[in-house]
Design an enzyme around this catalytic site. Structure first.
Site, mmCIF file in Angstrom:
data_model
loop_
_atom_site.group_PDB
_atom_site.id
_atom_site.type_symbol
_atom_site.label_atom_id
_atom_site.label_comp_id
_atom_site.label_asym_id
_atom_site.label_seq_id
_atom_site.Cartn_x
_atom_site.Cartn_y
_atom_site.Cartn_z
ATOM 1 N N LYS A 41 13.820 -1.328 -28.675
ATOM 2 C CA LYS A 41 14.842 -2.201 -28.092
ATOM 3 C C LYS A 41 14.185 -3.270 -27.211
ATOM 4 O O LYS A 41 13.129 -3.027 -26.623
ATOM 5 C CB LYS A 41 15.862 -1.392 -27.287
ATOM 6 C CG LYS A 41 15.369 -0.138 -26.636
ATOM 7 C CD LYS A 41 16.556 0.627 -26.052
ATOM 8 C CE LYS A 41 16.096 1.893 -25.372
ATOM 9 N NZ LYS A 41 17.143 2.707 -24.833
ATOM 10 N N SER A 128 21.258 2.868 -18.888
ATOM 11 C CA SER A 128 20.693 1.625 -18.358
ATOM 12 C C SER A 128 21.462 0.407 -18.868
ATOM 13 O O SER A 128 21.740 -0.526 -18.107
ATOM 14 C CB SER A 128 19.223 1.509 -18.739
ATOM 15 O OG SER A 128 18.512 2.605 -18.236
HETATM 16 N N1 COA Z 1 20.685 9.432 -16.822
HETATM 17 C C1 COA Z 1 21.110 8.217 -17.123
HETATM 18 N N2 COA Z 1 20.765 7.572 -18.242
HETATM 19 C C2 COA Z 1 19.962 8.201 -19.075
HETATM 20 C C3 COA Z 1 19.474 9.486 -18.838
HETATM 21 C C4 COA Z 1 19.868 10.104 -17.648
HETATM 22 N N3 COA Z 1 19.459 11.326 -17.311
HETATM 23 N N4 COA Z 1 18.702 9.853 -19.870
HETATM 24 C C5 COA Z 1 18.699 8.834 -20.726
HETATM 25 N N5 COA Z 1 19.449 7.831 -20.240
HETATM 26 C C6 COA Z 1 19.753 6.547 -20.881
HETATM 27 C C7 COA Z 1 18.621 5.598 -20.854
HETATM 28 O O1 COA Z 1 18.693 4.766 -19.717
HETATM 29 C C8 COA Z 1 18.843 4.824 -22.117
HETATM 30 O O2 COA Z 1 19.826 3.860 -21.892
HETATM 31 P P1 COA Z 1 19.875 2.531 -22.773
HETATM 32 O O3 COA Z 1 19.861 2.959 -24.217
HETATM 33 O O4 COA Z 1 21.139 1.935 -22.353
HETATM 34 O O5 COA Z 1 18.652 1.758 -22.380
HETATM 35 C C9 COA Z 1 19.449 5.822 -23.073
HETATM 36 O O6 COA Z 1 19.990 6.820 -22.248
HETATM 37 C C10 COA Z 1 18.471 6.416 -24.014
HETATM 38 O O7 COA Z 1 17.467 6.980 -23.239
HETATM 39 P P2 COA Z 1 16.217 7.671 -23.861
HETATM 40 O O8 COA Z 1 16.589 8.562 -24.963
HETATM 41 O O9 COA Z 1 15.423 8.241 -22.741
HETATM 42 O O10 COA Z 1 15.494 6.489 -24.539
HETATM 43 P P3 COA Z 1 14.504 5.593 -23.913
HETATM 44 O O11 COA Z 1 14.605 4.333 -24.629
HETATM 45 O O12 COA Z 1 14.676 5.529 -22.451
HETATM 46 O O13 COA Z 1 13.130 6.384 -24.221
HETATM 47 C C11 COA Z 1 11.280 7.110 -25.596
HETATM 48 C C12 COA Z 1 12.778 6.826 -25.507
HETATM 49 C C13 COA Z 1 10.474 6.027 -24.960
HETATM 50 C C14 COA Z 1 10.989 8.411 -24.867
HETATM 51 C C15 COA Z 1 10.950 7.269 -27.090
HETATM 52 O O14 COA Z 1 11.431 6.158 -27.783
HETATM 53 C C16 COA Z 1 9.449 7.391 -27.338
HETATM 54 O O15 COA Z 1 8.899 8.459 -27.151
HETATM 55 N N6 COA Z 1 8.811 6.278 -27.765
HETATM 56 C C17 COA Z 1 7.372 6.246 -28.058
HETATM 57 C C18 COA Z 1 7.113 6.292 -29.578
HETATM 58 C C19 COA Z 1 7.302 7.687 -30.042
HETATM 59 O O16 COA Z 1 6.481 8.567 -29.820
HETATM 60 N N7 COA Z 1 8.437 7.906 -30.704
HETATM 61 C C20 COA Z 1 8.882 9.246 -31.049
HETATM 62 C C21 COA Z 1 8.563 9.549 -32.450
HETATM 63 S S1 COA Z 1 9.397 11.080 -32.815
#
Ligand code: COA
Length: 160
Positions: A41, A128
């Site tokens: 994203k 977020s």
């Molecule tokens: N409270 C409030 N909001 C929360 C939350 C909590 N406890 N937990 C998650 N969220 C929100 C986040 O802010 C995010 O909001 P947004 O979509 O509006 O920005 C949403 O929920 C999704 O969060 P999350 O699942 O944690 O996604 P992320 O984008 O923050 O992180 C990674 C995802 C970075 C951990 C993941 O993409 C990753 O590991 N990337 C690296 C590449 C990789 O290894 N991929 C995995 C292959 S299996």
């Protein structure tokens, strides 16, 4: 020392994330917040801004450290010698996605385990992007983001 990695995009960090970090600190000696910089994203805040907002939020908690990573999460955890990755669960819909991601990660390595912590009820609906949308439209987000983030959001809105 028991260390956990809490990864995410944190664009920006919300009180829901803060809640998960506090819960993790009850179990682990140190929590490393890993800010993902090569996420699919597009982010509103730069990697450096996202990192500094988290550092400011936890400036009085030396057990929280903030780093950034790109590439695969499990590779980063293995490089850092961290065996536990924390993820927050807000709702049933989170579970399906998290289960899929943890299963894929388990196929990538058996050196890292995933631990899921339930977010407190008042944070079930916080994300977020919703926070950004409310802020952009002039709503009050003070309950949903830590103080330093409120300031950054205000400055960003002034600048745009
Ligand atoms: N409270 C409030 N909001 C929360 C939350 C909590 N406890 N937990 C998650 N969220 C929100 C986040 O802010 C995010 O909001 P947004 O979509 O509006 O920005 C949403 O929920 C999704 O969060 P999350 O699942 O944690 O996604 P992320 O984008 O923050 O992180 C990674 C995802 C970075 C951990 C993941 O993409 C990753 O590991 N990337 C690296 C590449 C990789 O290894 N991929 C995995 C292959 S299996």
């Amino acid at each position: 020392m028991r260390v956990a990695l809490y990864p995410g995009s944190f664009d920006p960090i919300t009180t829901g994330h803060v809640d998960i970090i506090h819960r993790a600190l009850e179990i682990f000696d140190q929590v490393e917040v890993g800010v993902a910089t090569n996420i699919r994203k597009t982010s509103t805040f730069s990697g450096d801004e996202r990192i500094s907002m988290i550092r400011e939020t936890f400036k009085d908690e030396p057990r929280v450290i903030v780093t950034s990573f790109s590439g695969l999460l499990v590779d980063y955890a293995v490089d850092r010698g961290i065996k536990t990755v924390i993820r927050g669960l807000r709702a049933v819909s989170d579970f399906e996605y998290e289960f899929q991601m943890a299963s894929m990660n388990r196929h990538l390595t058996d050196q890292v385990d995933f631990m899921f912590l339930m977010t407190s009820e008042e944070h079930f609906f916080v994300s977020s992007s919703l926070v950004r949308e409310v802020a952009v439209n002039g709503g009050d987000v003070s309950r949903f983001v830590p103080g330093p983030v409120q300031e950054h959001l205000r400055n960003r809105l002034k600048a745009d």
